[in-house]
Design an enzyme around this catalytic site. Structure first.
Site, PDB file in Angstrom:
ATOM      1  N   ASP A  67       0.817  -1.215   0.000  1.00  0.00           N
ATOM      2  CA  ASP A  67       0.000   0.000   0.000  1.00  0.00           C
ATOM      3  C   ASP A  67       0.855   1.270   0.000  1.00  0.00           C
ATOM      4  OD1 ASP A  67       0.993  -0.368   2.554  1.00  0.00           O
ATOM      5  OD2 ASP A  67      -0.950  -0.646   3.498  1.00  0.00           O
ATOM      6  N   ASN A 136      -7.382  -2.265  14.470  1.00  0.00           N
ATOM      7  CA  ASN A 136      -8.792  -2.552  14.148  1.00  0.00           C
ATOM      8  C   ASN A 136      -8.934  -3.766  13.229  1.00  0.00           C
ATOM      9  OD1 ASN A 136      -7.878  -1.584  11.714  1.00  0.00           O
ATOM     10  ND2 ASN A 136      -9.376   0.077  11.524  1.00  0.00           N
ATOM     11  N   HIS A 138      -7.169  -4.311  10.402  1.00  0.00           N
ATOM     12  CA  HIS A 138      -6.929  -4.103   8.976  1.00  0.00           C
ATOM     13  C   HIS A 138      -5.636  -4.770   8.521  1.00  0.00           C
ATOM     14  CE1 HIS A 138      -4.765  -0.085   9.910  1.00  0.00           C
ATOM     15  NE2 HIS A 138      -3.882  -0.747   9.184  1.00  0.00           N
ATOM     16  N   GLU A 143      -9.558  -1.603   5.288  1.00  0.00           N
ATOM     17  CA  GLU A 143     -10.212  -1.206   6.533  1.00  0.00           C
ATOM     18  C   GLU A 143     -11.503  -2.010   6.749  1.00  0.00           C
ATOM     19  OE1 GLU A 143      -8.680   0.537   8.626  1.00  0.00           O
ATOM     20  OE2 GLU A 143      -8.355   2.613   8.058  1.00  0.00           O
TER      21      GLU A 143
HETATM   22  C1  GLP Z   1      -0.431   0.572   8.574  1.00  0.00           C
HETATM   23  C2  GLP Z   1      -0.084  -0.333   7.398  1.00  0.00           C
HETATM   24  C3  GLP Z   1      -0.345  -1.796   7.704  1.00  0.00           C
HETATM   25  C4  GLP Z   1       0.244  -2.148   9.054  1.00  0.00           C
HETATM   26  C5  GLP Z   1      -0.423  -1.322  10.119  1.00  0.00           C
HETATM   27  C6  GLP Z   1       0.059  -1.649  11.522  1.00  0.00           C
HETATM   28  O1  GLP Z   1      -1.744   0.983   8.616  1.00  0.00           O
HETATM   29  N1  GLP Z   1      -0.821   0.033   6.225  1.00  0.00           N
HETATM   30  O2  GLP Z   1       0.224  -2.591   6.673  1.00  0.00           O
HETATM   31  O3  GLP Z   1       0.056  -3.522   9.314  1.00  0.00           O
HETATM   32  O4  GLP Z   1      -0.109   0.040   9.838  1.00  0.00           O
HETATM   33  O5  GLP Z   1       1.236  -0.949  11.800  1.00  0.00           O
HETATM   34  P1  GLP Z   1       2.179  -1.174  13.032  1.00  0.00           P
HETATM   35  O6  GLP Z   1       3.017  -2.354  12.677  1.00  0.00           O
HETATM   36  O7  GLP Z   1       2.988   0.080  13.125  1.00  0.00           O
HETATM   37  O8  GLP Z   1       1.320  -1.412  14.198  1.00  0.00           O
END
Ligand code: GLP
Length: 245
Positions: A67, A136, A138, A143
């Site tokens: 992404d 959440n 995702h 989402e």
């Molecule tokens: C972002 C990314 C996800 C990732 C999520 C959790 O939203 N798009 O791919 O899994 O953050 O991030 P973190 O690892 O910092 O908790």
């Protein structure tokens, strides 16, 4: 689904890097699906270390990211393109021409989403997709919603995700409100899936995704259906499911 329990984030990064390195050894031109966020940083640190010790070679690896924020160019220091260079690509011998990420500056979203799906297809699909999980539930930027998105799509980020990701920006107002993300179908078509979840703030998402019903309201729950899905999680992330996974 296979569960690998680890003590903490450091060990999770080590185990994930070993699995990825093993994939590269068995398939030197494999297509890696890569992720961003704070979780995979440990994994990338370990891969860089393994590269320096000459135990992994990225020369023929292809990499396709999950992404990108809409509105941030590759030179913005909070773009995911920048993140990938900072933590992995600038430190290993991957050919930059073999790295792919959605173009956050493309304003024609239909065009960009079709282009990115075509990129994934032209690579022959993804051999191993690394995933984190949002608090959440995702994955990528898929989402919670009333349907699973199939291919790459434009996402309106939820307030919860904007708030969670604001820690990387100077203020919450600077967090982009939209992103391009691979869809659930892109992710589910990957031949192997590897998720890393660490820390107490992931415990609810892990419980809802892997103990609850399969629903687009908890996007990661769909991973229960994948034939080759491994979750690497520490005790804190597993604290709400204990021995029940
Ligand atoms: C972002 C990314 C996800 C990732 C999520 C959790 O939203 N798009 O791919 O899994 O953050 O991030 P973190 O690892 O910092 O908790």
């Amino acid at each position: 689904m296979k569960l690998i329990r680890v003590a903490d984030a450091a060990q999770a990064g080590k185990v994930a890097a070993e699995i990825i390195a093993q994939k590269i050894k068995s398939c030197p031109d494999c297509v890696l699906g890569l992720a961003t966020g704070s979780t995979p940083i440990e994994t990338y640190n370990n891969l860089v270390q393994m590269y320096r010790q000459e135990s992994v070679d990225f020369f023929r690896v292809r990499a396709v990211n999950l992404d990108e924020y809409i509105g941030l160019g590759a030179e913005h220091d909070q773009s995911y393109a920048w993140f990938m260079r900072q933590y992995l690509f600038d430190h290993v011998n991957i050919d930059p021409a073999n790295t792919y990420i959605p173009n956050g500056l493309e304003t024609d979203s239909d065009k960009e989403c079709r282009r990115y799906d075509a990129v994934i297809e032209s690579l022959g699909g993804i051999d191993l997709q690394l995933l984190g999980i949002g608090p959440n539930g995702h994955i990528g930027f898929n989402e919670p919603a009333d349907t699973f998105a199939k291919g790459t799509h434009r996402v309106d980020l939820t307030e919860a995700t904007i708030a969670a990701n604001s820690r990387f920006f100077e203020s919450i107002d600077q967090v982009p409100k939209q992103a391009y993300s691979m869809g659930i179908q892109n992710i589910m078509h990957a031949r192997q899936l590897l998720m890393v979840a660490t820390g107490e703030n992931k415990a609810r998402a892990v419980r809802d995704a892997f103990r609850g019903a399969i629903t687009p309201w908890v996007p990661a729950s769909v991973l229960q259906l994948h034939p080759d899905f491994t979750l690497i999680a520490d005790e804190a992330a597993l604290s709400l499911v204990l021995d029940k996974l």
